[in-house]
Design a protein around this motif. Structure first.
Motif: not given
Ligand code: ARG
Length: 585
Positions: A122, A127, A136, A321
């Motif tokens: 993962d 976002n 990221h 999650d």
């Molecule tokens: N979208 C989240 C962020 O920008 C990261 C997600 C990571 N993966 C997860 N399964 N929580 O911080």
């Protein structure tokens, strides 16, 4: 091909059995490359812990093991160093034979895992409607490297992009756009991501200031979650817009991902609550549904809760999650799940894993690992920013690296009075620039913060991508110059290790598989970078000291073989880092 480590380990285990009885045959003899090369090439450290356990003198234990070792084909007679290390020096004949089989092995001595096991990585996971930032980028680069390494080893890898595509931000955004720019909610391409991010900021401001707006935004979230057609469509458009932007970055980085965002798990959120309820671990705290945690306390020492359903009935990041974890185990049948995010989320994952265990949907047979990483900082030690003080766009960051690489190349062409086509220059600049960014990230121990510096990452000397790419290109230039086909160096190959530098290089080439095993175990890409850097240095020393094309046979072919093995090792190693090589640069 069995690695040197494995061969030695086997021999030691036989000796341990002989020395102390069959119970000791399975003990890990702790064999590894020697820390101090003056004492040997490998060492075994088992005598010390064993002596402690048996209440004996470690040097005596070491001697007993040595007496029962039969290593004649591999090593000189072992010696005991320090408090009881067993030092091993490889025999030249043995090295030569090993190198010969390495040359004949397409996989360069790396053994694939027996039965394919399913791993989910993962990573990346930006976002929607927000800018994809350097955090990221790190996740994307590190996650891709881990995925590539595990894929190469024979794991079945599912690369999941857990994008933030659900939640309250859409309520605000949709409500705001309805007011100021309704076209954006009905027409594809009406928005650019830059606009989207700005709109989001303004929407957030409105939300914080205006209670009527708040109410409307909440309604929009409910509409979205209940599947209202118009709202869904608007949401879809917003997601598409971000997705296209993200994809441009992935294409440039050559990273494959399967998008499965938070929204995917929406239908499974309620099941999580039910499962926790069933285990009797759900508790109401100030209206919210929680699970109280072990090992996480507030200032007064009371256990902290993990909130899984807010008092307004909504779900959060943790609930998603938990749902994702359940789904990945039950439906994807993953045996291992790896999450690559910044270290700031370590607690989040520790808590999610704990609740999943308590909720009885994370069996011991499934390994879950959070792979944390540190921050990316500017050269001033602060958060990375543009010269004018804005947050850096990833696209600009990559462009800048490519520009640096191009300028550098153009300078070199001028000094060397070389002519190259525009195409060549574009290609080299692109590869060098992107590789430099990736390598700068991967070569750090990921836990530490790192300073983003174009000058450092693009330097031709030091632990950088250009240095490694040069070593590779140089080896290819040897074959061009001598009209050599590395794949067909002839039959009856003879390997002759004469000079110190060539013995060193030969030994080191045999350590690739051990290094990859390390990366598999620790999920630390910098282990591989260190190895490749050391290999390039050893190669350069060899090349300075040992004539290749000018040597007589059979030495010439033997040295060409070392060149080829080095190039193949670099190419493979770099490919696992997501970096492609250049034949010329
Ligand atoms: N979208 C989240 C962020 O920008 C990261 C997600 C990571 N993966 C997860 N399964 N929580 O911080």
């Amino acid at each position: 091909m069995t690695s040197i480590n494995e061969q030695l380990t086997q021999k030691f285990q036989d000796a341990l059995g002989k020395s102390f009885g069959s119970d000791f045959q399975e003990v890990d003899p702790q064999v590894g490359p020697a820390r101090d090369l003056r004492h040997g090439d490998y060492q075994a450290n088992i005598a010390l812990p064993l002596a402690k356990k048996l209440g004996k003198n470690p040097r005596e234990i070491a001697q007993t093991i040595i007496d029962n070792l039969s290593l004649e084909t591999i090593c000189e007679t072992p010696t005991i160093g320090g408090p009881g290390f067993i030092n091993l020096k490889l025999k030249p004949n043995y090295l030569e034979a090993q190198l010969k089989s390495l040359y004949g092995d397409q996989g360069l001595g790396i053994k694939k895992i027996g039965n394919s096991s399913k791993v989910i990585v993962d990573f990346s996971s930006p976002n929607i409607a927000k800018e994809m930032h350097v955090g990221h980028l790190r996740s994307t680069i590190i996650g891709d490297c881990i995925a590539r390494t595990l894929e190469f080893l024979g794991y079945e890898v599912l690369r999941l992009n857990h994008v933030g595509d659900w939640g309250t931000q859409f309520g605000m955004l949709i409500t705001y756009l309805k007011e100021v720019y309704p076209d954006a909610l009905t027409q594809a391409d009406a928005l650019e991501i830059g606009d989207l991010v700005n709109f989001y900021k303004q929407a957030k401001k409105r939300f914080d200031e205006d209670p009527t707006f708040q109410e409307l935004a909440r309604e929009a979230v409910v509409k979205l979650q209940s599947g209202d057609k118009e709202t869904r469509q608007a949401w879809q458009l917003l997601c598409d817009q971000s997705r296209r932007e993200f994809q441009q970055i992935y294409d440039r980085l050559n990273v494959q991902l399967t998008e499965r965002g938070e929204s995917f798990y929406n239908p499974y959120l309620e099941d999580v609550i039910n499962a926790l309820e069933q285990q009797g671990i759900l508790e109401k705290d100030q209206g919210a549904q929680c699970v109280f945690l072990e090992g996480f306390t507030n200032k007064s020492g009371d256990p902290l809760p993990l909130i899984v359903q807010k008092s307004d009935g909504g779900y959060n990041y943790a609930t998603t999650d938990l749902a994702a974890l359940r789904y990945r185990i039950k439906e994807d049948e993953a045996q291992q799940i790896i999450y690559v995010t910044d270290a700031g989320q370590s607690n989040h994952f520790a808590q999610v894993f704990q609740v999943a265990k308590k909720g009885n949907f994370l069996p011991d047979t499934v390994a879950v690992t959070h792979v944390p990483f540190g921050l990316v900082k500017g050269e001033d030690g602060k958060k990375l920013k543009t010269r004018s003080g804005e947050t850096i766009k990833l696209k600009d960051l990559l462009d800048e690296a490519i520009n640096y690489a191009r300028k550098d190349l153009e300078n070199r062409l001028q000094t060397e009075e070389r002519q190259e086509s525009e195409e060549f220059i574009d290609h080299v600049a692109e590869i060098v620039g992107i590789s430099a960014v990736k390598y700068a990230d991967l070569s750090q121990n990921r836990i530490s913060d790192y300073i983003f510096s174009y000058d450092k990452m693009l330097a031709l000397q030091g632990n950088t991508a250009p240095y490694m790419l040069y070593a590779y290109a140089r080896i290819q230039s040897i074959s061009r110059e001598g009209n050599i086909d590395y794949e067909n160096l002839g039959e009856n190959l003879q390997i002759i290790l004469q000079e110190d530098t060539e013995i060193e290089l030969g030994k080191y080439l045999l350590q690739l598989s051990e290094t990859i095993k390390e990366v598999e175990k620790t999920l630390l890409p910098n282990r591989l970078c260190d190895y490749l850097y050391e290999l390039s240095k050893k190669f350069n020393r060899f090349y300075e000291n040992c004539p290749v094309l000018k040597s007589d046979e059979p030495l010439k072919t033997s040295r060409l073989l070392l060149c080829d093995l080095t190039a193949r090792t670099l190419k493979l190693g770099l490919s696992l880092l997501g970096i492609s090589v250049l034949e010329r640069m």
